[in-house]
Design a protein around this motif. Structure first.
Motif, PDB file in Angstrom:
ATOM      1  N   SER A 127      41.015  39.596  35.256  1.00 57.72           N
ATOM      2  CA  SER A 127      39.607  39.196  35.425  1.00 57.72           C
ATOM      3  C   SER A 127      39.122  38.341  34.270  1.00 57.72           C
ATOM      4  O   SER A 127      38.012  37.814  34.297  1.00 57.72           O
ATOM      5  N   LEU A 128      39.932  38.235  33.247  1.00 52.33           N
ATOM      6  CA  LEU A 128      39.658  37.362  32.110  1.00 52.33           C
ATOM      7  C   LEU A 128      40.890  36.497  31.888  1.00 52.33           C
ATOM      8  O   LEU A 128      42.008  37.023  31.841  1.00 52.33           O
ATOM      9  N   LEU A 129      40.702  35.211  31.780  1.00 51.33           N
ATOM     10  CA  LEU A 129      41.812  34.311  31.472  1.00 51.33           C
ATOM     11  C   LEU A 129      41.358  33.272  30.453  1.00 51.33           C
ATOM     12  O   LEU A 129      40.171  32.931  30.390  1.00 51.33           O
ATOM     13  N   MET A 130      42.303  32.782  29.662  1.00 55.57           N
ATOM     14  CA  MET A 130      41.959  31.787  28.645  1.00 55.57           C
ATOM     15  C   MET A 130      41.988  30.381  29.260  1.00 55.57           C
ATOM     16  O   MET A 130      42.890  30.043  30.024  1.00 55.57           O
ATOM     17  N   PHE A 131      40.982  29.592  28.892  1.00 55.67           N
ATOM     18  CA  PHE A 131      40.904  28.191  29.302  1.00 55.67           C
ATOM     19  C   PHE A 131      40.559  27.361  28.072  1.00 55.67           C
ATOM     20  O   PHE A 131      40.065  27.891  27.059  1.00 55.67           O
ATOM     21  N   ASN A 132      40.813  26.071  28.188  1.00 54.81           N
ATOM     22  CA  ASN A 132      40.413  25.169  27.108  1.00 54.81           C
ATOM     23  C   ASN A 132      38.927  25.358  26.809  1.00 54.81           C
ATOM     24  O   ASN A 132      38.133  25.580  27.721  1.00 54.81           O
ATOM     25  N   GLU A 133      38.568  25.245  25.549  1.00 50.86           N
ATOM     26  CA  GLU A 133      37.188  25.481  25.127  1.00 50.86           C
ATOM     27  C   GLU A 133      36.183  24.647  25.923  1.00 50.86           C
ATOM     28  O   GLU A 133      35.065  25.070  26.187  1.00 50.86           O
ATOM     29  N   HIS A 134      36.605  23.461  26.334  1.00 50.83           N
ATOM     30  CA  HIS A 134      35.669  22.564  27.020  1.00 50.83           C
ATOM     31  C   HIS A 134      35.812  22.613  28.538  1.00 50.83           C
ATOM     32  O   HIS A 134      35.212  21.798  29.237  1.00 50.83           O
ATOM     33  N   ALA A 135      36.615  23.532  29.024  1.00 51.40           N
ATOM     34  CA  ALA A 135      36.819  23.615  30.481  1.00 51.40           C
ATOM     35  C   ALA A 135      35.524  23.982  31.190  1.00 51.40           C
ATOM     36  O   ALA A 135      34.731  24.793  30.697  1.00 51.40           O
ATOM     37  N   ASP A 136      35.323  23.388  32.356  1.00 52.22           N
ATOM     38  CA  ASP A 136      34.146  23.673  33.167  1.00 52.22           C
ATOM     39  C   ASP A 136      34.291  25.057  33.812  1.00 52.22           C
ATOM     40  O   ASP A 136      35.366  25.400  34.318  1.00 52.22           O
ATOM     41  N   LEU A 137      33.216  25.827  33.802  1.00 52.13           N
ATOM     42  CA  LEU A 137      33.277  27.199  34.310  1.00 52.13           C
ATOM     43  C   LEU A 137      33.644  27.238  35.796  1.00 52.13           C
ATOM     44  O   LEU A 137      34.528  27.995  36.203  1.00 52.13           O
ATOM     45  N   GLU A 138      32.977  26.434  36.595  1.00 50.13           N
ATOM     46  CA  GLU A 138      33.231  26.445  38.040  1.00 50.13           C
ATOM     47  C   GLU A 138      34.665  26.028  38.344  1.00 50.13           C
ATOM     48  O   GLU A 138      35.339  26.621  39.188  1.00 50.13           O
ATOM     49  N   GLU A 139      35.147  25.010  37.645  1.00 46.13           N
ATOM     50  CA  GLU A 139      36.531  24.549  37.855  1.00 46.13           C
ATOM     51  C   GLU A 139      37.524  25.622  37.415  1.00 46.13           C
ATOM     52  O   GLU A 139      38.555  25.824  38.056  1.00 46.13           O
ATOM     53  N   SER A 140      37.209  26.304  36.341  1.00 47.50           N
ATOM     54  CA  SER A 140      38.097  27.374  35.862  1.00 47.50           C
ATOM     55  C   SER A 140      38.193  28.481  36.906  1.00 47.50           C
ATOM     56  O   SER A 140      39.291  28.954  37.228  1.00 47.50           O
ATOM     57  N   LEU A 141      37.057  28.875  37.444  1.00 51.68           N
ATOM     58  CA  LEU A 141      37.047  29.942  38.447  1.00 51.68           C
ATOM     59  C   LEU A 141      37.778  29.491  39.720  1.00 51.68           C
ATOM     60  O   LEU A 141      38.481  30.283  40.363  1.00 51.68           O
ATOM     61  N   ALA A 142      37.632  28.224  40.064  1.00 51.27           N
ATOM     62  CA  ALA A 142      38.284  27.704  41.278  1.00 51.27           C
ATOM     63  C   ALA A 142      39.805  27.664  41.126  1.00 51.27           C
ATOM     64  O   ALA A 142      40.538  27.702  42.121  1.00 51.27           O
ATOM     65  N   SER A 143      40.280  27.601  39.887  1.00 48.17           N
ATOM     66  CA  SER A 143      41.731  27.510  39.665  1.00 48.17           C
ATOM     67  C   SER A 143      42.361  28.872  39.388  1.00 48.17           C
ATOM     68  O   SER A 143      43.501  28.959  38.935  1.00 48.17           O
ATOM     69  N   TRP A 144      41.615  29.935  39.662  1.00 43.87           N
ATOM     70  CA  TRP A 144      42.109  31.283  39.348  1.00 43.87           C
ATOM     71  C   TRP A 144      43.378  31.578  40.137  1.00 43.87           C
ATOM     72  O   TRP A 144      43.463  31.245  41.314  1.00 43.87           O
ATOM     73  N   PRO A 145      44.385  32.220  39.533  1.00 46.14           N
ATOM     74  CA  PRO A 145      45.636  32.508  40.254  1.00 46.14           C
ATOM     75  C   PRO A 145      45.458  33.563  41.336  1.00 46.14           C
ATOM     76  O   PRO A 145      44.522  34.358  41.292  1.00 46.14           O
ATOM     77  N   GLU A 146      46.363  33.554  42.292  1.00 48.10           N
ATOM     78  CA  GLU A 146      46.371  34.561  43.364  1.00 48.10           C
ATOM     79  C   GLU A 146      46.922  35.870  42.809  1.00 48.10           C
ATOM     80  O   GLU A 146      47.553  35.909  41.764  1.00 48.10           O
ATOM     81  N   LYS A 147      46.722  36.925  43.585  1.00 51.11           N
ATOM     82  CA  LYS A 147      47.293  38.221  43.230  1.00 51.11           C
ATOM     83  C   LYS A 147      48.819  38.131  43.235  1.00 51.11           C
ATOM     84  O   LYS A 147      49.405  37.568  44.166  1.00 51.11           O
ATOM     85  N   LYS A 148      49.451  38.665  42.194  1.00 49.23           N
ATOM     86  CA  LYS A 148      50.921  38.642  42.124  1.00 49.23           C
ATOM     87  C   LYS A 148      51.482  39.801  42.920  1.00 49.23           C
ATOM     88  O   LYS A 148      51.047  40.949  42.749  1.00 49.23           O
ATOM     89  N   LYS A 149      52.459  39.527  43.789  1.00 52.56           N
ATOM     90  CA  LYS A 149      53.077  40.618  44.529  1.00 52.56           C
ATOM     91  C   LYS A 149      54.142  41.273  43.672  1.00 52.56           C
ATOM     92  O   LYS A 149      54.783  40.615  42.850  1.00 52.56           O
ATOM     93  N   LYS A 150      54.323  42.583  43.872  1.00 52.12           N
ATOM     94  CA  LYS A 150      55.339  43.302  43.119  1.00 52.12           C
ATOM     95  C   LYS A 150      56.714  42.871  43.595  1.00 52.12           C
ATOM     96  O   LYS A 150      56.942  42.730  44.801  1.00 52.12           O
ATOM     97  N   GLU A 151      57.608  42.674  42.637  1.00 52.91           N
ATOM     98  CA  GLU A 151      58.978  42.314  43.010  1.00 52.91           C
ATOM     99  C   GLU A 151      59.729  43.542  43.475  1.00 52.91           C
ATOM    100  O   GLU A 151      59.646  44.606  42.857  1.00 52.91           O
ATOM    101  N   LYS A 152      60.455  43.397  44.601  1.00 52.77           N
ATOM    102  CA  LYS A 152      61.248  44.526  45.089  1.00 52.77           C
ATOM    103  C   LYS A 152      62.492  44.674  44.234  1.00 52.77           C
ATOM    104  O   LYS A 152      63.138  43.697  43.877  1.00 52.77           O
ATOM    105  N   LYS A 153      62.824  45.937  43.913  1.00 61.08           N
ATOM    106  CA  LYS A 153      64.008  46.165  43.069  1.00 61.08           C
ATOM    107  C   LYS A 153      65.252  46.358  43.929  1.00 61.08           C
ATOM    108  O   LYS A 153      65.167  46.784  45.044  1.00 61.08           O
TER     109      LYS A 153
END
Ligand code: SF4
Ligand code: SF4
Length: 153
Positions: A127-153
């Motif tokens: 829910s928190l990710l690092m972005f460049n200091e000057h990154a636009d908030l809306e663009e940052s939120l729009a580029s948020w990654p998808e949920k990672k699926k668990k790898e099957k062992k």
């Protein structure tokens, strides 16, 4: 006798201090025994007041912005947060804004961009990710990654 001084605005303080500080003394000029008052006026019960209700003095680090220290900033995604308060507990600069156990966002005047909050955030994706200091908030939120699926062992 308490030394009379005003603290110098130096490069590592915020822009407002830089503009204010023509005749000020540096931190390394403060002599032993100097008393720096943290709050203006009567500080009775100050521990029970919220930060925005306190009247900080110019000597309190709360009045100095360290925003210019950062090269990257944490961005908060409200939609994913589960209000676990991990970030609030671990932030070394008390820069997570939280009220009544609800995470509200980042205090960008005092956040130094250390990334600890991102590291301890348990959600998937975080829910928190690092972005460049000057990154636009809306663009940052729009580029948020998808949920990672668990790898099957
Ligand atoms: S980046 Fe560091 S200083 Fe900023 S809010 Fe996160 S833990 Fe706190
Ligand atoms: S650590 Fe992550 S999930 Fe927990 S309160 Fe902070 S932002 Fe929300």
């Amino acid at each position: 006798m308490a030394q009379e001084l005003n603290l110098l605005a130096s490069d590592n303080r915020g822009q407002s201090q830089l503009e204010a500080g023509a005749n000020l003394a540096g931190w390394d000029e403060v002599t032993q025994g100097t008393v720096l008052i943290s709050f203006e006026g009567d500080a009775t019960g100050i521990a029970n007041k919220k930060a925005e209700e306190r009247t900080y003095s110019d000597f309190n680090s709360y009045t100095a912005s360290v925003a210019s220290w950062r090269v990257s900033k944490p961005v908060f995604n409200r939609d994913i947060c589960i209000d676990c308060q991990n970030c609030w507990v671990w932030c070394p600069d008390s820069s997570i804004l939280s009220r009544d156990k609800q995470m509200l966002g980042i205090d960008y005047d005092h956040c130094k961009g250390c990334e600890v909050c991102v590291e301890v955030c348990p959600t998937n994706p975080k829910s928190l990710l690092m972005f460049n200091e000057h990154a636009d908030l809306e663009e940052s939120l729009a580029s948020w990654p998808e949920k990672k699926k668990k790898e099957k062992k």
